[in-house]
Design a protein around this motif. Structure first.
Motif, PDB file in Angstrom:
ATOM      1  N   VAL A   9       1.343  -1.434  -0.016  1.00  0.00           N
ATOM      2  CA  VAL A   9       0.255   0.169  -0.066  1.00  0.00           C
ATOM      3  C   VAL A   9       0.545   1.183   0.236  1.00  0.00           C
ATOM      4  O   VAL A   9       1.283   1.521   0.832  1.00  0.00           O
ATOM      5  N   ARG A  11      -0.095   4.717  -0.458  1.00  0.00           N
ATOM      6  CA  ARG A  11      -0.481   5.711  -0.198  1.00  0.00           C
ATOM      7  C   ARG A  11      -0.781   6.838   1.091  1.00  0.00           C
ATOM      8  O   ARG A  11      -0.314   5.539   2.420  1.00  0.00           O
ATOM      9  N   GLY A  15      -4.182   7.661   5.552  1.00  0.00           N
ATOM     10  CA  GLY A  15      -5.407   6.526   4.805  1.00  0.00           C
ATOM     11  C   GLY A  15      -4.953   5.319   4.549  1.00  0.00           C
ATOM     12  O   GLY A  15      -5.182   4.027   4.509  1.00  0.00           O
ATOM     13  N   ASN A  16      -3.341   5.082   4.610  1.00  0.00           N
ATOM     14  CA  ASN A  16      -2.147   3.774   4.434  1.00  0.00           C
ATOM     15  C   ASN A  16      -3.397   2.763   5.484  1.00  0.00           C
ATOM     16  O   ASN A  16      -3.272   1.617   5.156  1.00  0.00           O
ATOM     17  N   THR A  19      -6.941   1.391   4.709  1.00  0.00           N
ATOM     18  CA  THR A  19      -6.418   0.329   3.839  1.00  0.00           C
ATOM     19  C   THR A  19      -5.928  -1.045   4.106  1.00  0.00           C
ATOM     20  O   THR A  19      -6.474  -2.324   4.587  1.00  0.00           O
ATOM     21  N   HIS A 159      -3.135   4.482  -5.362  1.00  0.00           N
ATOM     22  CA  HIS A 159      -4.129   5.095  -4.930  1.00  0.00           C
ATOM     23  C   HIS A 159      -4.844   7.022  -6.231  1.00  0.00           C
ATOM     24  O   HIS A 159      -5.423   7.056  -6.171  1.00  0.00           O
ATOM     25  N   ILE A 184      -7.040   2.051  -8.388  1.00  0.00           N
ATOM     26  CA  ILE A 184      -8.456   2.914  -8.166  1.00  0.00           C
ATOM     27  C   ILE A 184      -8.984   2.981  -9.288  1.00  0.00           C
ATOM     28  O   ILE A 184     -10.444   3.460  -9.279  1.00  0.00           O
ATOM     29  N   HIS A 206     -12.982   4.614  -5.862  1.00  0.00           N
ATOM     30  CA  HIS A 206     -12.082   4.582  -3.517  1.00  0.00           C
ATOM     31  C   HIS A 206     -11.906   3.217  -3.187  1.00  0.00           C
ATOM     32  O   HIS A 206     -11.924   2.340  -4.003  1.00  0.00           O
ATOM     33  N   ASP A 207     -11.737   3.603  -2.145  1.00  0.00           N
ATOM     34  CA  ASP A 207     -10.391   2.547  -1.749  1.00  0.00           C
ATOM     35  C   ASP A 207     -11.110   1.438  -1.106  1.00  0.00           C
ATOM     36  O   ASP A 207     -10.840   0.220  -1.565  1.00  0.00           O
ATOM     37  N   HIS A 231     -10.961   9.163  -6.591  1.00  0.00           N
ATOM     38  CA  HIS A 231      -9.826   8.344  -6.217  1.00  0.00           C
ATOM     39  C   HIS A 231     -11.038   9.312  -5.239  1.00  0.00           C
ATOM     40  O   HIS A 231     -12.355  10.330  -6.754  1.00  0.00           O
TER      41      HIS A 231
END
Length: 232
Positions: A9, A11, A15-16, A19, A159, A184, A206-207, A231
């Motif tokens: 991951v 990002r 956010g990381n 996720t 992302h 994404i 989206h995630d 995104h």
């Protein structure tokens, strides 16, 4: 995953971590390897009387705008997607319009708010018909030597187009044909270039949809799903 592949991951935080948690909850082994760090930027709050609402195309605008956001918090919010809307509500803001991940579409849906102030990141996609002010920036993170070697034989989540381009550049010496990308959106996938083992694209920008796409690789990696473009 079915062959014990791991997911990287890229990002930035926070956010990381979200996720990674989603992936692990879905049974996918995940590694956090942020390529950027989000930092606040000094900015001047414009006249609040000149705007009808705030346009938020990232939750980072709420997280990193700082004290200046307090002077604008009475304005309704046009959020690009649900994730951004949730963070805005948690900050006590009133969300009037929630889009589906596309800024232009969200603006088109906000007909009652013709004068929009876009609180944006330094690297952003300009949204016509809005006034923009930069409140945060995503700065590149220096990676440890050999850190990206973890991507070989694994799946890399993308992302943003900026992350896709930077990963492709940093991974120039790695065997692309052994790395699967999960993007994404189709635009983000295109920013990574070609030559990868496989590229899968989330069904929605989206995630949660991206994590679902990665999880599907564990269920069935034999179907030719990588060319299907859908995104925040």
């Amino acid at each position: 995953m079915s062959d014990r592949r791991r997911a990287l991951v890229l990002r930035p935080e926070p956010g990381n971590a979200r996720t990674v948690a989603r992936l692990r909850a879905a049974g996918v082994e995940a590694i956090a390897l942020p390529l950027f760090k989000v930092r606040p930027r000094a900015w001047e709050v414009p006249s609040v009387d000149a705007f009808d609402a705030l346009l938020l195309t990232s939750a980072n605008a709420v997280r990193f705008a700082g004290a200046g956001l307090n002077r604008l918090s009475h304005l309704p919010v046009v959020a690009v997607g649900e994730a951004t809307a949730v963070v805005a509500r948690e900050a006590g803001m009133r969300v009037a319009v929630t889009g589906q991940g596309d800024a232009a579409a969200a603006v088109a849906a906000a007909r009652d708010f013709p004068r929009l102030l876009h609180l944006a990141g330094r690297e952003h996609v300009a949204v016509p018909g809005t006034t923009r002010v930069i409140v945060y920036a995503s700065e590149p993170v220096a990676l440890a030597s050999g850190a990206l070697a973890q991507a070989v034989g694994q799946v890399v989540l993308l992302h943003s187009a900026r992350a896709a381009a930077r990963f492709a550049a940093l991974a120039a010496d790695l065997p692309r044909g052994s790395i699967t990308l999960a993007a994404i959106s189709a635009k983000v996938a295109a920013a990574a270039g070609e030559g990868w083992e496989r590229i899968v694209v989330a069904d929605a920008p989206h995630d949660a949809a991206l994590v679902a796409a990665v999880t599907m690789l564990a269920i069935d990696r034999t179907r030719g799903r990588g060319d299907n473009a859908h995104h925040e």
